[in-house]
Structure formats: C-alpha cells, structure tokens
Design a protein around this motif. Structure first.
Motif, PDB file in Angstrom:
ATOM      1  N   ALA A 141       0.857  -1.187   0.000  1.00 37.63           N
ATOM      2  CA  ALA A 141       0.000   0.000   0.000  1.00 37.63           C
ATOM      3  C   ALA A 141       0.889   1.231   0.000  1.00 37.63           C
ATOM      4  CB  ALA A 141      -0.900  -0.004   1.226  1.00 37.63           C
ATOM      5  N   GLN A 142       0.536   2.206  -0.826  1.00 34.40           N
ATOM      6  CA  GLN A 142       1.381   3.391  -0.929  1.00 34.40           C
ATOM      7  C   GLN A 142       0.572   4.668  -0.732  1.00 34.40           C
ATOM      8  OE1 GLN A 142       3.733   3.212  -4.549  1.00 34.40           O
ATOM      9  NE2 GLN A 142       4.983   1.576  -3.692  1.00 34.40           N
ATOM     10  N   TYR A 143       1.139   5.532   0.079  1.00 36.56           N
ATOM     11  CA  TYR A 143       0.564   6.856   0.305  1.00 36.56           C
ATOM     12  C   TYR A 143       1.686   7.867   0.074  1.00 36.56           C
ATOM     13  CZ  TYR A 143      -1.637  10.754   2.785  1.00 36.56           C
ATOM     14  OH  TYR A 143      -2.152  11.982   3.116  1.00 36.56           O
ATOM     15  N   ALA A 144       1.918   8.150  -1.184  1.00 37.10           N
ATOM     16  CA  ALA A 144       3.042   9.031  -1.520  1.00 37.10           C
ATOM     17  C   ALA A 144       2.561  10.455  -1.793  1.00 37.10           C
ATOM     18  CB  ALA A 144       3.814   8.483  -2.714  1.00 37.10           C
ATOM     19  N   ARG A 145       1.242  10.619  -2.057  1.00 31.03           N
ATOM     20  CA  ARG A 145       0.680  11.965  -2.327  1.00 31.03           C
ATOM     21  C   ARG A 145      -0.571  12.151  -1.502  1.00 31.03           C
ATOM     22  NH1 ARG A 145       1.162  12.386  -8.323  1.00 31.03           N
ATOM     23  NH2 ARG A 145      -1.071  12.072  -8.424  1.00 31.03           N
ATOM     24  N   GLN A 274       8.060   6.233   1.325  1.00 31.20           N
ATOM     25  CA  GLN A 274       6.876   7.085   1.169  1.00 31.20           C
ATOM     26  C   GLN A 274       6.927   8.288   2.113  1.00 31.20           C
ATOM     27  OE1 GLN A 274       3.371   4.475   1.449  1.00 31.20           O
ATOM     28  NE2 GLN A 274       4.644   2.886   0.564  1.00 31.20           N
ATOM     29  N   SER A 275       7.401   8.051   3.353  1.00 30.05           N
ATOM     30  CA  SER A 275       7.502   9.171   4.304  1.00 30.05           C
ATOM     31  C   SER A 275       8.451  10.224   3.765  1.00 30.05           C
ATOM     32  CB  SER A 275       8.031   8.687   5.663  1.00 30.05           C
ATOM     33  OG  SER A 275       7.108   7.848   6.280  1.00 30.05           O
ATOM     34  N   PHE A 276       9.595   9.780   3.239  1.00 25.83           N
ATOM     35  CA  PHE A 276      10.570  10.742   2.714  1.00 25.83           C
ATOM     36  C   PHE A 276      10.035  11.408   1.449  1.00 25.83           C
ATOM     37  CE2 PHE A 276      14.545  10.886   5.100  1.00 25.83           C
ATOM     38  CZ  PHE A 276      14.293   9.910   6.062  1.00 25.83           C
ATOM     39  N   GLY A 279       7.733  14.039   2.300  1.00 22.92           N
ATOM     40  CA  GLY A 279       8.318  15.077   3.149  1.00 22.92           C
ATOM     41  C   GLY A 279       7.654  15.091   4.510  1.00 22.92           C
ATOM     42  N   ALA A 280       7.061  13.919   4.906  1.00 22.72           N
ATOM     43  CA  ALA A 280       6.397  13.836   6.217  1.00 22.72           C
ATOM     44  C   ALA A 280       7.457  14.018   7.297  1.00 22.72           C
ATOM     45  CB  ALA A 280       5.692  12.496   6.359  1.00 22.72           C
ATOM     46  N   GLY A 281       7.115  14.700   8.350  1.00 23.13           N
ATOM     47  CA  GLY A 281       8.070  14.975   9.420  1.00 23.13           C
ATOM     48  C   GLY A 281       8.625  13.703  10.041  1.00 23.13           C
ATOM     49  N   GLY A 282       7.791  12.666  10.150  1.00 22.09           N
ATOM     50  CA  GLY A 282       8.219  11.466  10.867  1.00 22.09           C
ATOM     51  C   GLY A 282       8.489  10.303   9.938  1.00 22.09           C
ATOM     52  N   HIS A 283       9.381   9.429  10.334  1.00 23.39           N
ATOM     53  CA  HIS A 283       9.603   8.166   9.615  1.00 23.39           C
ATOM     54  C   HIS A 283       9.823   7.108  10.682  1.00 23.39           C
ATOM     55  CE1 HIS A 283      13.922   8.079  10.453  1.00 23.39           C
ATOM     56  NE2 HIS A 283      13.784   9.378  10.461  1.00 23.39           N
ATOM     57  N   GLU A 284       9.813   5.860  10.271  1.00 25.18           N
ATOM     58  CA  GLU A 284       9.737   4.775  11.258  1.00 25.18           C
ATOM     59  C   GLU A 284      11.077   4.105  11.571  1.00 25.18           C
ATOM     60  OE1 GLU A 284       6.948   1.719  10.081  1.00 25.18           O
ATOM     61  OE2 GLU A 284       5.898   1.870  12.002  1.00 25.18           O
ATOM     62  N   GLY A 322      13.261  14.065   1.732  1.00 23.80           N
ATOM     63  CA  GLY A 322      13.542  13.973   0.302  1.00 23.80           C
ATOM     64  C   GLY A 322      14.228  12.650  -0.011  1.00 23.80           C
ATOM     65  N   LEU A 323      14.264  12.332  -1.302  1.00 22.11           N
ATOM     66  CA  LEU A 323      14.794  11.030  -1.737  1.00 22.11           C
ATOM     67  C   LEU A 323      16.240  11.168  -2.220  1.00 22.11           C
ATOM     68  CD1 LEU A 323      11.523   9.955  -3.497  1.00 22.11           C
ATOM     69  CD2 LEU A 323      12.431   9.068  -1.335  1.00 22.11           C
TER      70      LEU A 323
END
Ligand SMILES: NC(=O)c1ccc[n+]([C@@H]2O[C@H](COP(=O)([O-])OP(=O)(O)OC[C@H]3O[C@@H](n4cnc5c(N)ncnc54)[C@H](OP(=O)(O)O)[C@@H]3O)[C@@H](O)[C@H]2O)c1
Length: 338
Positions: A141-145, A274-276, A279-284, A322-323
C-alpha cells in the motif's frame, strides 16, 4: 456489524477503511494535518487492480469528541512513533451503549489492533489498553501523495497474520475472531496465530531493509546492504532471545502475494520511502533499524549497520527529508568482508 475506528488515514488505514466500508461496515477514519484537511473536503483517490475510484470517507481529528461505542474495534494504523500518543489520547474516552449510557473507558472496553512493523507497538498500546490484537500486514500500500492511496495486491488486497498480543485471552480471542472474519470478508488473506510476536520478529528482518530505498545508489549495492542489515538483525534478535518465524512463513498463499502493476504501485517504495517522498516529518526507522540498535545495546552486542542507517535517515529527516539521500557508501564500508 462491527464499526471500525481507524486511526491514521495513510496507506494501511485508508485501505482498511475503504475495503471494510465496501463490505457494509461503518468506519470512522481519524486523520490529521494535510490528510485531514483533504479528506474532510474531498474524496480519497483509491487505486487497486480494479482501477481508480473516488471514495468519500468519514473523517475526524483525534481531539474531536469521538463517540466510541461498545462493540467498536479500534485500529491503530499510524506509524510506530505515533502509537503511544494515539493510544494515550483515546484510552480514557467514554464508551457508550446503544442508548448513549456511559459504560466506562475505551482502554477497558474496546479492543485495539496494532498493524505496525517492528516490535514496539503492542507493548506501547498495552500500557493503556486491556486487549491488544497484534497484526502483521503483507500489503503493498502506498501513500506518496496527499489524497491518493494505491494498493497493489491481487487477487487478494493483502495478507495478514494476527494474534492476541496482550490482555485477557478470552476477550482477546473474541476480538481476534471478529477481526479475522471481517478482514477475510474484505478480501484479505488473514490467519490467526498464537505467537504473533514471533511473526512480528520475522517481519522486522524484512523491514530493516526499507530505509535503504531512500538512499542514492545502485540496486545491486542496495541489495547487498539490505541482506547484511537482515543478517545483522537476525544475530541481534538471537542475542536478545527473541524468537522469530522465518520471513517465508509470512506468505500465506502465493496467489495473495501477487502484485498488480495496474494499481500504479511500484516496488522498492515501501513505507519509509513514502515518508521521505511526502516530506512527512516522521519516519519509522527509529523503530525498525533503531529497534535493532536498541536491542544490541541492551544485550551487549554490535549492530553497526542498523545503527548507521538509523543515523543516516535521522539526519536526513532533520535536513527536511527527500529522496536520493547520500551515505550508501558509509553502509558499504560496514559490510562484512568475504
Ligand atoms: N504501507 C504498507 O504497505 C505497510 C505494510 C505493512 C505494514 N505497514 C505498517 O503499517 C503502519 C502504518 O503504515 P502506513 O504506510 O499506512 O503509514 P502512513 O501512510 O504514513 O500513514 C500513517 C498516517 O497516520 C497519521 N497519523 C499519525 N498520528 C496520527 C494521529 N495522532 N491522528 C491522526 N492521524 C495520525 C499520519 O499523519 P502524518 O502524515 O501527518 O504523519 C499518516 O497519515 C506502519 O507501522 C507500517 O510499518 C505498512
């Protein structure tokens, strides 16, 4: 039918909300920030093997006056770093009966399902909630936008393993039965198990590789680094005395593992990517590579690769995400020699 209150309107949460909603369940999706703003005003653009469609979803903010009811199942579909905050925020909300009479707090009366990768979520949720169902999801599952979720599973939407992770076994067994039956009806291949933590441990052996997708570099080099991250994680789990299934045990049915390119989901773009990308503030990574680093420190062993990757991603996130992040060569330096 059970109502599902799903916290986190990202890749997994939105997918569960749409699929359960399609089968007639009432769902309430709890979102925040740009996602909340978007879904309150517009439908979700939802893409699967069956094509794209627009789905209106009922959304609320976690701070809203949520009317929790006896019989609800809460699903925490946030990333691990947000589990404790969401559980604490919901734990002492009133739960009512059909007539609106207050019966007691959510922590006591509503089971909570934790879908997170890593090993921390069940313990975090059990600090408040009496009944915790741990679930391991194999789902692309992807939530990139913002406003758009893509799910690649075909013909099943995804596969999962679930088990009672904490609490009274009888109450847990009833909630587990309901959750498994509802997900099966919603086109998930899902199996109940007695030792869900051992499956979560199997999944982390895979998840520690995810962060490499964020780094710039060639695929074969990333593959070698990924293999070494998994091997290191395996050694650390053994030192910590944590039993794990093998990752092959996570595949329930080869058909359910198939993947539909028609959904627009691309491989090598998992949750941390996807978080990067968003540009979501948090990543896991602090709960994936960082879990391995933590266990290594607690048990007196080394985990240089996982520790270094956690650090690279943490510093990259501080610079704004960013990537194509630099630093893959620093991991290559740590690879064990022939
Ligand atoms: N994606 C997959 O295919 C997959 C597969 C297997 C397992 N998992 C696991 O499932 C978990 C969820 O992953 P995901 O990919 O669905 O993450 P995601 O797309 O980032 O979705 C999580 C959502 O929860 C929101 N959120 C966090 N705290 C919240 C709060 N207090 N109130 C309301 N919303 C909140 C986040 O908002 P922000 O955007 O503002 O942070 C984000 O929109 C992770 O542990 C992941 O490892 C994912």
């Amino acid at each position: 039918m059970t109502r599902y209150v799903i916290v986190g309107a990202g890749a997994v949460g939105a997918c569960l909300a749409v699929e359960l909603g399609d089968r007639g369940h009432e769902v309430l999706l709890i979102a925040r920030g740009a996602t909340l703003e978007h879904l309150a005003a517009q439908p979700l653009s939802y893409h699967t093997h069956a094509g794209a469609r627009e789905v209106r979803l009922p959304v609320a903010a976690i701070g809203d006056e949520l009317n929790l009811r006896l019989g609800d199942i809460l699903v925490l579909a946030v990333k691990t770093q947000d589990v404790a905050g969401a559980a604490a925020e919901l734990a002492w909300r009133d739960v009512s009966d059909r007539r609106g009479g207050v019966l007691g707090p959510a922590a006591e009366l509503v089971p909570i399902v934790t879908v997170q990768n890593g090993l921390d979520a069940e313990r975090a949720a059990a600090r408040w909630f009496d009944t915790v169902i741990g679930a391991v999801f194999m789902i692309s599952a992807q939530y990139a936008r913002v406003g758009e979720v893509r799910v690649g599973g075909y013909p099943a939407i995804g596969a999962a393993i679930a088990g009672v992770a904490a609490g009274d076994p009888g109450t847990g067994a009833q909630a587990l039965k309901t959750f498994v039956a509802d997900l099966r009806a919603a086109n998930f291949g899902i199996e109940p198990v007695a030792d869900v933590r051992a499956y979560k441990a199997a999944k982390i052996l895979h998840s520690v590789r995810n962060g490499v997708e964020v780094l710039a570099g060639d695929r074969p080099v990333k593959q070698a680094v990924g293999d070494a991250l998994t091997a290191e994680a395996r050694r650390v789990l053994a030192a910590a005395g944590i039993e794990h299934r093998e990752t092959g045990d996570l595949i329930l049915d080869p058909d359910q593992e198939s993947f539909s390119a028609g959904s627009g989901v691309q491989r090598d773009r998992q949750s941390t990517w996807q978080s990067f990308a968003r540009g979501a503030g948090g990543h896991e990574a602090d709960y994936l590579n960082g879990e391995i680093a933590l266990l290594a420190r607690l048990h007196g062993v080394d985990a240089p690769l996982n520790t270094r990757l956690q650090q690279l991603l943490g510093r990259a996130a501080r610079r704004g995400g960013g990537l194509e992040q630099p630093g893959l060569e620093l991991l290559v330096e740590q690879l064990p020699g022939d």
